[in-house]
Design an enzyme around this catalytic site. Structure first.
Site: not given
Ligand SMILES: *Cc1c(COP(=O)(O)O)cnc(C)c1O
Length: 470
Positions: A112
């Site tokens: 993120k």
């Molecule tokens: C948010 C997240 C995901 C999923 O991502 P999306 O965009 O919601 O599909 C997968 N792995 C981790 C570690 C995350 O923080």
């Protein structure tokens, strides 16, 4: 660039509006009016560029006139300077035709950060230009909250309110959100699931009077700017493996469908991606939807990969919009069904279009543990549980198409989930030095019931109102 709502009833918007709004006023998500094309020779040139300059080239068409080129360039350079790897998002080979794309070298050790580190400066800039303040409100299953707090802490014009499901995130995820000494950061533990948190946040945005009074901004993965910023690493990693002259597939651990949607957009922009592999844990609404055509919400199961413990995948609406050939009235009908009956059936045409590009695999808890152990044993590479779900799906895809390399997205550093990793692999992953003292820091958060009205009162009491400060 203009943006339209997937539900077709909100006015079109420019990049700045989309940035601040998150959701469109009709409850839909924003999609760009058109997708820019990146030419094959530009893709070929990417391996010689820094991540920041690749990002600049790839996102400039979406930003359009909103930010002058040199300013955009320096914002991007500063944002990615917080990463602890010079490549920002390096790839590592772990098996024949199987690669890991490491997206965890940012400040909070999860993918993120790749979008959020840039979203903070983008929003601060937009607010300064308008002389306004805003409240960032987000629901998190763990990683979004930490990444948002890290990106927005200490900013002048933004207050941050993050809702997370009480006692359903890992110790480290919680501490990354609660051990922050910044007066503009407010962390709220909701007595409910992630979907409850997400429903409250959607409710706040749909309460227009509240939304306008507090100037709410969304930073969940429904925010278009995040999806846009995530297209970059699809290009850089595929180019590093020989794109556009050699097609690749991507396996993406999926919750809200934001990350894998970014892959779809990269493909739409001209990156030759053979298959987009949706990898879920036991919360498999997307696997069921792609297998059967029925999108049906069930109860959330807590798993070792909590950032994917999601049943309502908000960004799927953007794919539906495209799969329905941008017919917003079809999307409205499906979403109406979802709100009423907790399910809908994707029509035959849209479903065929989705299946032409996507595969989907579910990985259960035992398979996740076994995958962490296997990759550690065979390759000496330590996966976190989310990344293990992606690798497991990638191996299934390789069994069908052994000749196309698969890049699996590693979305979190294993040290974010030390118990699960140690249990599976028998080794305890260590936090990098900048987070080593996390367990000793003081926590600050409030627990609230699963109730939108309570959350509204809480925010109103704490938000600095627009104009109240310089
Ligand atoms: C948010 C997240 C995901 C999923 O991502 P999306 O965009 O919601 O599909 C997968 N792995 C981790 C570690 C995350 O923080």
């Amino acid at each position: 660039m203009r943006y339209l709502s997937t539900r077709g009833e909100a006015a079109t918007a420019d990049f700045q509006d989309v940035l601040a709004a998150g959701l469109a006023r009709d409850g839909g998500l924003f999609a760009p009016a058109s997708y820019p094309t990146i030419r094959p020779e530009e893709i070929r040139a990417l391996p010689g560029c820094s991540y920041a300059s690749a990002a600049e080239r790839l996102i400039a068409p979406f930003v359009g006139e909103a930010i002058p080129g040199p300013e955009l360039s320096s914002m991007i350079t500063r944002s990615y300077a917080s990463f602890r790897h010079p490549a920002v998002a390096p790839i590592v080979q772990v098996d024949d035709n199987l690669f890991v794309l490491e997206l965890f070298h940012g400040p909070t050790l999860a993918f993120k950060d790749l979008a959020m580190q840039m979203l903070g400066p983008l929003m601060e800039r937009a607010l300064r230009a308008k002389g306004e303040r805003a409240c960032v409100v987000g629901a998190t299953s763990g990683d979004t909250g930490a990444a948002a707090i890290e990106a927005f802490r200490g900013l002048d014009r933004v207050d941050v309110f993050i809702l997370y499901p009480h006692e359903r995130v890992s110790d480290i995820q919680r501490r990354q959100m609660t051990c922050v000494e910044a007066p503009n950061v407010h962390t709220i533990a909701i007595e409910g699931t992630f979907d409850d948190c997400q429903a409250i946040v959607k409710g706040l945005f749909n309460h227009h009077a509240f939304r306008d009074e507090l100037k709410l901004c969304g930073v969940n993965s429904i925010n278009w700017a995040r999806v846009m910023l995530q297209t970059v690493y699809y290009f850089t990693s595929a180019a590093a493996l020989g794109a556009p002259d050699r097609p690749v597939s991507f396996a993406v651990p999926t919750g809200n469908f934001g990350d894998v949607l970014a892959g779809w957009i990269a493909r739409r922009m001209g990156l030759p991606i053979e298959r987009l592999i949706v990898a879920t844990n036991e919360n498999d609404i997307l696997v069921r939807a792609i297998e059967t055509g029925r999108y049906e919400v069930r109860a959330v199961q807590p798993t070792q990969s909590p950032s994917m413990d999601i049943q309502v995948s908000s960004n799927f609406e953007r794919l539906l919009f495209e799969a329905c050939e941008r017919d917003a009235s079809s999307v409205r009908a499906l979403m109406g069904n979802l709100a009423q009956n907790k399910r809908f059936d994707i029509g035959a045409g849209p479903l065929a279009r989705i299946r032409a590009e996507f595969d989907a695999y579910r990985t259960d808890e035992n398979e996740t543990r076994a995958e962490i152990a296997r990759t550690w044993r065979e390759s000496g590479y330590l996966l976190d549980p989310h990344s293990a779900v992606a690798i497991h799906a990638a191996r299934k895809a390789l069994a069908h198409r052994p000749r196309t390399p698969v890049i699996a997205l590693a979305t979190a550093h294993p040290a974010k989930f030390p118990e699960a990793v140690e249990q599976a692999a028998g080794v305890r992953p260590q936090l990098p030095p900048h987070l080593a003292d996390l367990r000793g820091r003081r926590e600050r958060y409030d627990v609230l019931p699963n109730d939108q009205g309570e959350v509204e009162r809480y925010i109103r009491a704490r938000a600095h109102r627009a104009g109240a400060s310089a």
